[in-house]
Every structure is written in structure tokens, then in C-alpha cells.
Design a protein around this motif. Sequence first.
Motif, PDB file in Angstrom:
ATOM      1  N   ASP A  78       0.823  -1.207   0.000  1.00 52.86           N
ATOM      2  CA  ASP A  78       0.000   0.000   0.000  1.00 52.86           C
ATOM      3  C   ASP A  78       0.860   1.260   0.000  1.00 52.86           C
ATOM      4  O   ASP A  78       0.569   2.235  -0.714  1.00 52.86           O
ATOM      5  N   ARG A  79       1.938   1.259   0.809  1.00 56.90           N
ATOM      6  CA  ARG A  79       2.818   2.429   0.855  1.00 56.90           C
ATOM      7  C   ARG A  79       3.492   2.655  -0.502  1.00 56.90           C
ATOM      8  O   ARG A  79       3.550   3.777  -1.008  1.00 56.90           O
ATOM      9  N   GLU A  80       4.016   1.575  -1.081  1.00 60.01           N
ATOM     10  CA  GLU A  80       4.713   1.705  -2.360  1.00 60.01           C
ATOM     11  C   GLU A  80       3.747   2.021  -3.500  1.00 60.01           C
ATOM     12  O   GLU A  80       4.105   2.736  -4.445  1.00 60.01           O
ATOM     13  N   ASN A  81       2.549   1.502  -3.421  1.00 58.19           N
ATOM     14  CA  ASN A  81       1.560   1.773  -4.465  1.00 58.19           C
ATOM     15  C   ASN A  81       1.160   3.245  -4.448  1.00 58.19           C
ATOM     16  O   ASN A  81       0.944   3.852  -5.512  1.00 58.19           O
ATOM     17  N   GLN A  82       1.062   3.832  -3.269  1.00 60.74           N
ATOM     18  CA  GLN A  82       0.757   5.253  -3.170  1.00 60.74           C
ATOM     19  C   GLN A  82       1.879   6.077  -3.800  1.00 60.74           C
ATOM     20  O   GLN A  82       1.621   7.028  -4.535  1.00 60.74           O
ATOM     21  N   ARG A  83       3.118   5.673  -3.546  1.00 59.80           N
ATOM     22  CA  ARG A  83       4.258   6.375  -4.143  1.00 59.80           C
ATOM     23  C   ARG A  83       4.259   6.219  -5.659  1.00 59.80           C
ATOM     24  O   ARG A  83       4.547   7.158  -6.394  1.00 59.80           O
ATOM     25  N   ALA A  85       1.727   5.793  -7.621  1.00 59.34           N
ATOM     26  CA  ALA A  85       0.635   6.568  -8.227  1.00 59.34           C
ATOM     27  C   ALA A  85       1.052   8.006  -8.480  1.00 59.34           C
ATOM     28  O   ALA A  85       0.545   8.662  -9.405  1.00 59.34           O
ATOM     29  N   GLU A  86       1.983   8.495  -7.694  1.00 64.61           N
ATOM     30  CA  GLU A  86       2.427   9.882  -7.835  1.00 64.61           C
ATOM     31  C   GLU A  86       3.242  10.099  -9.110  1.00 64.61           C
ATOM     32  O   GLU A  86       3.534  11.248  -9.470  1.00 64.61           O
ATOM     33  N   ASN A  93      -3.313   8.968 -13.955  1.00 65.21           N
ATOM     34  CA  ASN A  93      -3.335   8.743 -12.515  1.00 65.21           C
ATOM     35  C   ASN A  93      -4.636   8.079 -12.094  1.00 65.21           C
ATOM     36  O   ASN A  93      -4.640   7.129 -11.295  1.00 65.21           O
ATOM     37  N   ARG A  97      -4.957   4.290 -10.427  1.00 66.25           N
ATOM     38  CA  ARG A  97      -5.563   4.034  -9.121  1.00 66.25           C
ATOM     39  C   ARG A  97      -6.744   3.067  -9.212  1.00 66.25           C
ATOM     40  O   ARG A  97      -7.119   2.456  -8.211  1.00 66.25           O
TER      41      ARG A  97
END
Length: 239
Positions: A78-83, A85-86, A93, A97
Motif C-alpha cells: 500500500d505504501r509503495e503503491n501510493q508512491r 501513483a504519484e 493517474n 488508481r
Amino acid sequence: MTDHNRPFSRTETEGLYRAIYERRDVRSQFLPDPVPNDVLARLLDAAHHAPSVGFMQPWDFIVIDSVEVRQQVLSIFDRENQRAAENYTGERNRRYRNLKLQGILESPVNLCITCDRSRGGTHVLGRNTIVETDLFSTCLAVQNLWLAARAEGIGVGWVSIIDQQQLADTLQLPEHVYPLAYLCLGYVSEFLDQPELQAKGWRSRLPLEGLVRRNGWGTPLEEGELRDALAALMSATTY
């Protein structure tokens, strides 16, 4: 005992190509049904029979059925996926998502295939110049397992959006063992006709005839029988 010198029959050959063409990176179609131990054993054995440089066999297999461990891995994703997406803006984008990029909890079992970078000792036959051949060899084990899984009706999804050091810490890996592939395994409701990223318009398969060169990078394949055969094959293949 099988005669290893015997050519594959037409049926066997078609089965091999079917597994290759119908293999999918599964994220959304997992069923809760458990994978029987005898089936999982066959998949692991197929992976273990992959080729490896110097016969070093650098792989190990960590079977993960603990929900607690998988939840920890999901947090890393989840942390890496958020990064990740940026990296995209606007419509790209939004489309990113909306992609389902893991099945860590939905699949009944996860599997981490690791690479022991010390296996075989300091000098491994064939590894003197290209030290990464241990990683290449472990990738072949992943592919062996993936094709065998498709033949067994088992879906596999590779979770690549993950911090490898955090994953190694979670799985308590020794320093010299690299977590090469984190996989989700399970029976599925369906295997998609096309790769999911292609079906959802993220990318399309490149024309094969444009990727084949002759005798060097700067010489594309000229018009002729091989180019025609490649083009015909691509037009006939719907996967």
C-alpha cells in the motif's frame, strides 16, 4: 519411465503453447478454495527443475499462509503503491488508481521465491563475468512455476510494487538472501482472454516482427519468409 529422447506429441506440444499463451498475471479473480498440498508440491517441484547457471539452484521457497504476515506485506504494498501513483497525473493517474495490482489477502496462499546469492560458493561455473546469473536463474524458476500453475488451473500474480528490504525484514531473510518474487497463488473464477493491463488500455502487446533483428541491433529483419511468418503468427494469436 518417460523416454526423454522422444519428441513431444502434437497434443503435448499444443498443451505447452497453450500454457504459455494463456498464462496471466492474476489480481482480481482469486477464489477462496485452498490449493491442495499435492498440487502445490508439483508446482514447487516444477520451479525446482528450472535451469540454473553452474547448476547453483539459488532459489528457496517461502510458503505464506499466515494472514498476519500477509497483512504486513499488504501494508508494504500500500505504501509503495501510493508512491507509484504519484508518477502519473490526470487521466493516467485515475486509471492507475483503478487498477487492481495485488491479491495478497484474496488468494489462499502467497509464495516468496528468494535468491541465495551465496549459494555455490565464491566461484560458480559460468558466473565469473555475469554475477547476476543467480537472479536470472531464479527468474526461470518463477516462470517454470507459473506455466505449471496455468496447466493446473492455478492463477499466479506477481506483486512487484513492494519494497524489497522491508519484505526481507518481514520474512526475516538472511542478508545474503534476496526476495526476488512475491507471488499470490490460487484457483480463479476465470483466466482473462487478454492480459489485464492490455484489456484495460494501459499497454498493448508490441508487434513481434518489429522486435526481431538480424546480426546486430542496427539491422532490422528484412522482408522475407521469417518476417512474413512472424506477422502471420501475430495476426492469428489473440492472447
